[in-house]
Design a protein around this motif. Structure first.
Motif, PDB file in Angstrom:
ATOM      1  N   ILE A 242       0.856  -1.194   0.000  1.00 18.92           N
ATOM      2  CA  ILE A 242       0.000   0.000   0.000  1.00 18.92           C
ATOM      3  C   ILE A 242       0.885   1.234   0.000  1.00 18.92           C
ATOM      4  O   ILE A 242       1.903   1.293   0.701  1.00 18.92           O
ATOM      5  CB  ILE A 242      -0.911   0.004   1.245  1.00 18.92           C
ATOM      6  CG1 ILE A 242      -1.802  -1.242   1.258  1.00 18.92           C
ATOM      7  CG2 ILE A 242      -1.771   1.267   1.287  1.00 18.92           C
ATOM      8  CD1 ILE A 242      -2.593  -1.415   2.553  1.00 18.92           C
ATOM      9  N   ILE A 243       0.484   2.232  -0.782  1.00 19.58           N
ATOM     10  CA  ILE A 243       1.242   3.483  -0.823  1.00 19.58           C
ATOM     11  C   ILE A 243       0.362   4.649  -0.408  1.00 19.58           C
ATOM     12  O   ILE A 243      -0.871   4.608  -0.537  1.00 19.58           O
ATOM     13  CB  ILE A 243       1.825   3.761  -2.225  1.00 19.58           C
ATOM     14  CG1 ILE A 243       0.699   3.846  -3.272  1.00 19.58           C
ATOM     15  CG2 ILE A 243       2.859   2.737  -2.603  1.00 19.58           C
ATOM     16  CD1 ILE A 243       1.171   4.317  -4.635  1.00 19.58           C
ATOM     17  N   MET A 244       1.000   5.711   0.104  1.00 18.92           N
ATOM     18  CA  MET A 244       0.338   6.990   0.356  1.00 18.92           C
ATOM     19  C   MET A 244       0.850   7.968  -0.692  1.00 18.92           C
ATOM     20  O   MET A 244       2.058   8.211  -0.793  1.00 18.92           O
ATOM     21  CB  MET A 244       0.662   7.500   1.763  1.00 18.92           C
ATOM     22  CG  MET A 244      -0.057   8.807   2.109  1.00 18.92           C
ATOM     23  SD  MET A 244       0.273   9.380   3.815  1.00 18.92           S
ATOM     24  CE  MET A 244       1.983   9.920   3.669  1.00 18.92           C
ATOM     25  N   ILE A 245      -0.081   8.537  -1.492  1.00 19.11           N
ATOM     26  CA  ILE A 245       0.340   9.363  -2.624  1.00 19.11           C
ATOM     27  C   ILE A 245      -0.783  10.308  -3.016  1.00 19.11           C
ATOM     28  O   ILE A 245      -1.951  10.107  -2.653  1.00 19.11           O
ATOM     29  CB  ILE A 245       0.741   8.460  -3.822  1.00 19.11           C
ATOM     30  CG1 ILE A 245       1.550   9.250  -4.844  1.00 19.11           C
ATOM     31  CG2 ILE A 245      -0.494   7.815  -4.451  1.00 19.11           C
ATOM     32  CD1 ILE A 245       2.227   8.376  -5.881  1.00 19.11           C
ATOM     33  N   ASP A 246      -0.447  11.331  -3.769  1.00 21.87           N
ATOM     34  CA  ASP A 246      -1.440  12.257  -4.313  1.00 21.87           C
ATOM     35  C   ASP A 246      -2.192  11.560  -5.450  1.00 21.87           C
ATOM     36  O   ASP A 246      -1.580  11.111  -6.421  1.00 21.87           O
ATOM     37  CB  ASP A 246      -0.724  13.501  -4.849  1.00 21.87           C
ATOM     38  CG  ASP A 246      -1.692  14.599  -5.290  1.00 21.87           C
ATOM     39  OD1 ASP A 246      -2.868  14.293  -5.555  1.00 21.87           O
ATOM     40  OD2 ASP A 246      -1.261  15.765  -5.381  1.00 21.87           O
ATOM     41  N   PRO A 247      -3.515  11.467  -5.371  1.00 16.61           N
ATOM     42  CA  PRO A 247      -4.268  10.768  -6.417  1.00 16.61           C
ATOM     43  C   PRO A 247      -4.127  11.406  -7.803  1.00 16.61           C
ATOM     44  O   PRO A 247      -4.289  10.716  -8.815  1.00 16.61           O
ATOM     45  CB  PRO A 247      -5.718  10.822  -5.923  1.00 16.61           C
ATOM     46  CG  PRO A 247      -5.745  11.910  -4.904  1.00 16.61           C
ATOM     47  CD  PRO A 247      -4.391  11.922  -4.284  1.00 16.61           C
ATOM     48  N   LEU A 248      -3.807  12.706  -7.870  1.00 18.32           N
ATOM     49  CA  LEU A 248      -3.615  13.339  -9.178  1.00 18.32           C
ATOM     50  C   LEU A 248      -2.459  12.716  -9.953  1.00 18.32           C
ATOM     51  O   LEU A 248      -2.464  12.694 -11.186  1.00 18.32           O
ATOM     52  CB  LEU A 248      -3.360  14.841  -9.002  1.00 18.32           C
ATOM     53  CG  LEU A 248      -4.549  15.712  -8.604  1.00 18.32           C
ATOM     54  CD1 LEU A 248      -4.104  17.151  -8.400  1.00 18.32           C
ATOM     55  CD2 LEU A 248      -5.642  15.645  -9.658  1.00 18.32           C
TER      56      LEU A 248
END
Length: 302
Positions: A242-248
């Motif tokens: 799982i990653i945490m990232i900007d959906p854009l």
């Protein structure tokens, strides 16, 4: 020879007087008083020791010396006109090299698609793109323009906000099929999580807001870290965690269901401004100002 160089402006006026047929017309053309034109021609004649122009009340005529000088100095007019065109081009047509710096994912998804338009709009400007997820010192790295995320400290940089960075949590369908879908942040301790880490930051503190003002912060214990945001996304696509990232930055992956949002009842409590920055006016070229303005008009994060 050196003495004659001091009279090049006089020589040009001499040519204009002959071309236009009068001292008055040459004075108007060159935005000078008539007396100044006459005086400069006299100075040129004195320097050469020869009368160049026979003056009468009706017309001007060249002496033999004047005709010889006019023939010999013909290239001067073309040289001055060509030099004027060069100066005008330098003044109105931006040229030179502009170096742009930003993170790898922003460069891939937002900057590269604009390069064709920039090249068409500014064909005399050479573009250099530096993609790095590390903090770059613009002056030290000779960067003209950069895209920076977060609040900028007081500095000599000029910044314009072009968007906001948000955060979400995503994993591939293959990963979720094997490990299940977490519904609460506390469950992340039972999952594989991928963390971005470089010499400046380590994003292992994942905050969560449940919408009621309650924020939980989870310290991620990850077996895989990377300093490249493109590699982080690719590892998530491959089902590594799982990653945490900007959906854009992963919009296409989300649309194609290569990456799926998780923990949908929670949101990241923070947003960060995305700024287009450049050096102050005294430190930037016409070319970098032109590219900076063009990017501000076209580069939007929404």
């Amino acid at each position: 020879m050196k003495a004659l160089l001091n009279h090049l402006s006089h020589l040009y006026l001499f040519q204009e007087v002959i071309r236009l047929g009068s001292f008055q017309a040459a004075a108007i053309q060159c935005n000078l008083p008539r007396s100044s034109v006459s005086k400069k021609i006299q100075q040129l004649e004195a320097h050469l020791g020869q009368r160049l122009i026979q003056r009468s009340s009706r017309k001007l005529s060249l002496t033999e010396a004047g005709m010889s000088l006019l023939d010999a100095s013909q290239p001067l007019k073309a040289l001055i006109e060509d030099s004027q065109r060069v100066m005008e081009d330098l003044d109105f047509t931006p040229s030179g090299k502009v170096k742009i710096s930003c993170s790898s994912l922003i460069g891939q998804h937002y900057l590269l698609p604009l390069f064709s338009q920039l090249r068409e709009q500014y064909p005399n400007i050479s573009l250099e793109l530096s993609l790095s997820d590390k903090y770059i010192d613009l002056i030290e790295e000779q960067v003209d323009i950069a895209i920076r995320i977060g609040h900028l400290p007081n500095s000599s940089l000029v910044a314009r906000k072009i968007g906001e960075k948000r955060w979400g949590w995503y994993a591939s369908p293959e990963y979720l099929e094997i490990y299940g879908t977490p519904t609460h942040p506390n469950e992340l301790s039972d999952h594989q999580c991928l963390v971005f880490k470089n010499s400046n930051i380590e994003l292992k503190n994942w905050p969560f807001d449940n919408g009621d003002g309650q924020i939980e912060s989870i310290q991620i214990q990850s077996n895989i870290t990377t300093d490249d945001s493109r590699a982080l996304v690719e590892m998530a696509r491959l089902g590594l965690g799982i990653i945490m990232i900007d959906p854009l930055l992963i919009r296409k992956d989300i649309e194609q269901t290569k990456l799926i949002p998780v923990l949908n009842n929670w949101k990241h409590p923070n947003t960060d401004p995305i700024n287009l920055v450049c050096l102050g006016r005294n430190y930037r070229s016409r070319a970098s100002t032109s590219i900076w303005e063009a990017l501000y008009q076209t580069l939007k994060f929404d």
